[in-house]
Design a protein around this motif. Sequence first.
Motif, PDB file in Angstrom:
ATOM      1  N   ILE A 157       0.824  -1.204   0.000  1.00  0.00           N
ATOM      2  CA  ILE A 157       0.000   0.000   0.000  1.00  0.00           C
ATOM      3  C   ILE A 157       0.867   1.266   0.000  1.00  0.00           C
ATOM      4  CG2 ILE A 157      -1.651   1.360   1.361  1.00  0.00           C
ATOM      5  CD1 ILE A 157      -2.752  -1.352   2.398  1.00  0.00           C
ATOM      6  N   THR A 158       1.908   1.287   0.811  1.00  0.00           N
ATOM      7  CA  THR A 158       2.669   2.528   1.012  1.00  0.00           C
ATOM      8  C   THR A 158       3.824   2.728   0.044  1.00  0.00           C
ATOM      9  OG1 THR A 158       4.057   1.454   2.695  1.00  0.00           O
ATOM     10  CG2 THR A 158       2.098   2.640   3.463  1.00  0.00           C
ATOM     11  N   GLU A 159       4.394   1.681  -0.456  1.00  0.00           N
ATOM     12  CA  GLU A 159       5.577   1.842  -1.316  1.00  0.00           C
ATOM     13  C   GLU A 159       5.291   2.623  -2.596  1.00  0.00           C
ATOM     14  OE1 GLU A 159       9.511   1.939  -1.548  1.00  0.00           O
ATOM     15  OE2 GLU A 159       8.332   1.281   0.152  1.00  0.00           O
ATOM     16  N   PRO A 160       4.127   2.432  -3.264  1.00  0.00           N
ATOM     17  CA  PRO A 160       3.855   3.259  -4.451  1.00  0.00           C
ATOM     18  C   PRO A 160       3.754   4.755  -4.124  1.00  0.00           C
ATOM     19  CG  PRO A 160       2.415   1.347  -4.434  1.00  0.00           C
ATOM     20  CD  PRO A 160       3.121   1.365  -3.107  1.00  0.00           C
ATOM     21  N   ILE A 161       3.443   5.090  -2.890  1.00  0.00           N
ATOM     22  CA  ILE A 161       3.366   6.488  -2.479  1.00  0.00           C
ATOM     23  C   ILE A 161       4.755   7.018  -2.129  1.00  0.00           C
ATOM     24  CG2 ILE A 161       2.423   8.073  -0.743  1.00  0.00           C
ATOM     25  CD1 ILE A 161       0.108   5.985  -0.415  1.00  0.00           C
ATOM     26  N   LEU A 162       5.550   6.202  -1.433  1.00  0.00           N
ATOM     27  CA  LEU A 162       6.852   6.655  -0.944  1.00  0.00           C
ATOM     28  C   LEU A 162       7.964   6.561  -1.990  1.00  0.00           C
ATOM     29  CD1 LEU A 162       6.777   5.054   2.619  1.00  0.00           C
ATOM     30  CD2 LEU A 162       6.409   7.448   2.024  1.00  0.00           C
ATOM     31  N   ALA A 163       7.930   5.575  -2.864  1.00  0.00           N
ATOM     32  CA  ALA A 163       9.027   5.341  -3.813  1.00  0.00           C
ATOM     33  C   ALA A 163       9.325   6.540  -4.714  1.00  0.00           C
ATOM     34  CB  ALA A 163       8.757   4.093  -4.639  1.00  0.00           C
ATOM     35  N   PRO A 164       8.316   7.208  -5.309  1.00  0.00           N
ATOM     36  CA  PRO A 164       8.640   8.355  -6.160  1.00  0.00           C
ATOM     37  C   PRO A 164       9.307   9.499  -5.381  1.00  0.00           C
ATOM     38  CG  PRO A 164       6.377   7.652  -6.533  1.00  0.00           C
ATOM     39  CD  PRO A 164       6.883   6.888  -5.364  1.00  0.00           C
ATOM     40  N   VAL A 165       8.877   9.700  -4.150  1.00  0.00           N
ATOM     41  CA  VAL A 165       9.484  10.763  -3.328  1.00  0.00           C
ATOM     42  C   VAL A 165      10.902  10.361  -2.938  1.00  0.00           C
ATOM     43  CG1 VAL A 165       9.255  12.110  -1.201  1.00  0.00           C
ATOM     44  CG2 VAL A 165       7.207  11.437  -2.469  1.00  0.00           C
ATOM     45  N   ARG A 166      11.104   9.069  -2.665  1.00  0.00           N
ATOM     46  CA  ARG A 166      12.417   8.580  -2.271  1.00  0.00           C
ATOM     47  C   ARG A 166      13.431   8.704  -3.414  1.00  0.00           C
ATOM     48  NH1 ARG A 166      10.945   3.671  -0.450  1.00  0.00           N
ATOM     49  NH2 ARG A 166      10.270   4.482   1.546  1.00  0.00           N
ATOM     50  N   LYS A 167      12.952   8.662  -4.673  1.00  0.00           N
ATOM     51  CA  LYS A 167      13.857   8.847  -5.815  1.00  0.00           C
ATOM     52  C   LYS A 167      14.419  10.265  -5.835  1.00  0.00           C
ATOM     53  CE  LYS A 167      11.868   5.409  -8.889  1.00  0.00           C
ATOM     54  NZ  LYS A 167      11.100   5.166 -10.104  1.00  0.00           N
ATOM     55  N   VAL A 168      13.579  11.227  -5.444  1.00  0.00           N
ATOM     56  CA  VAL A 168      13.998  12.633  -5.427  1.00  0.00           C
ATOM     57  C   VAL A 168      14.743  12.958  -4.136  1.00  0.00           C
ATOM     58  CG1 VAL A 168      13.146  15.017  -5.454  1.00  0.00           C
ATOM     59  CG2 VAL A 168      12.043  13.283  -6.878  1.00  0.00           C
ATOM     60  N   LEU A 169      14.312  12.360  -3.045  1.00  0.00           N
ATOM     61  CA  LEU A 169      14.844  12.664  -1.721  1.00  0.00           C
ATOM     62  C   LEU A 169      15.260  11.362  -1.043  1.00  0.00           C
ATOM     63  CD1 LEU A 169      15.130  15.183   0.116  1.00  0.00           C
ATOM     64  CD2 LEU A 169      12.896  14.612   1.040  1.00  0.00           C
ATOM     65  N   PRO A 170      16.489  10.898  -1.293  1.00  0.00           N
ATOM     66  CA  PRO A 170      16.920   9.611  -0.742  1.00  0.00           C
ATOM     67  C   PRO A 170      17.041   9.665   0.787  1.00  0.00           C
ATOM     68  CG  PRO A 170      18.756  10.727  -1.805  1.00  0.00           C
ATOM     69  CD  PRO A 170      17.538  11.553  -2.067  1.00  0.00           C
ATOM     70  N   ALA A 210      11.552  10.644   2.825  1.00  0.00           N
ATOM     71  CA  ALA A 210      10.359  10.539   1.985  1.00  0.00           C
ATOM     72  C   ALA A 210       9.127  10.331   2.856  1.00  0.00           C
ATOM     73  CB  ALA A 210      10.501   9.398   0.990  1.00  0.00           C
ATOM     74  N   PHE A 211       9.244   9.481   3.864  1.00  0.00           N
ATOM     75  CA  PHE A 211       8.118   9.248   4.764  1.00  0.00           C
ATOM     76  C   PHE A 211       7.704  10.543   5.442  1.00  0.00           C
ATOM     77  CE2 PHE A 211       6.483   8.722   8.996  1.00  0.00           C
ATOM     78  CZ  PHE A 211       5.422   7.859   8.795  1.00  0.00           C
ATOM     79  N   ILE A 212       8.669  11.275   5.970  1.00  0.00           N
ATOM     80  CA  ILE A 212       8.377  12.521   6.685  1.00  0.00           C
ATOM     81  C   ILE A 212       7.715  13.524   5.746  1.00  0.00           C
ATOM     82  CG2 ILE A 212       9.438  14.480   7.885  1.00  0.00           C
ATOM     83  CD1 ILE A 212      11.636  12.441   8.813  1.00  0.00           C
ATOM     84  N   VAL A 213       8.255  13.665   4.543  1.00  0.00           N
ATOM     85  CA  VAL A 213       7.703  14.625   3.587  1.00  0.00           C
ATOM     86  C   VAL A 213       6.268  14.245   3.209  1.00  0.00           C
ATOM     87  CG1 VAL A 213       7.903  15.452   1.202  1.00  0.00           C
ATOM     88  CG2 VAL A 213       9.918  15.391   2.685  1.00  0.00           C
TER      89      VAL A 213
END
Length: 90
Positions: free
Chosen positions: A50-63, A75-78
């Motif tokens: 459920i959460t990885e599709p939401i977090l993965a794109p942000v994590r690409k920009v903000l490791p 990414a989680f915090i953002v």
Amino acid sequence: MGLLALVSFVLLLVQLVLLVRVALDWSVMLAGPAMPGSARAKALDVIYRITEPILAPVRKVLPPLRVGGVSIDLAFIVVFVVIGIIRALL
């Protein structure tokens, strides 16, 4: 129930699922990996799906931020804060 209230409710559910992910991630850190087939392993699988599709794109920009041997998932915090801001604006 208006459309904005529905959107706010769905965003609240996403925030709650993100908090469950934090709790499960901590359980892995404190108790070790889940045994395959256990309830915790199944819960981890569902929550990550459920959460990885939401977090993965942000994590690409903000490791994740590495601090010594620890990694902080920015990414989680953002995502959590942005959802909170959107809910406040609704």
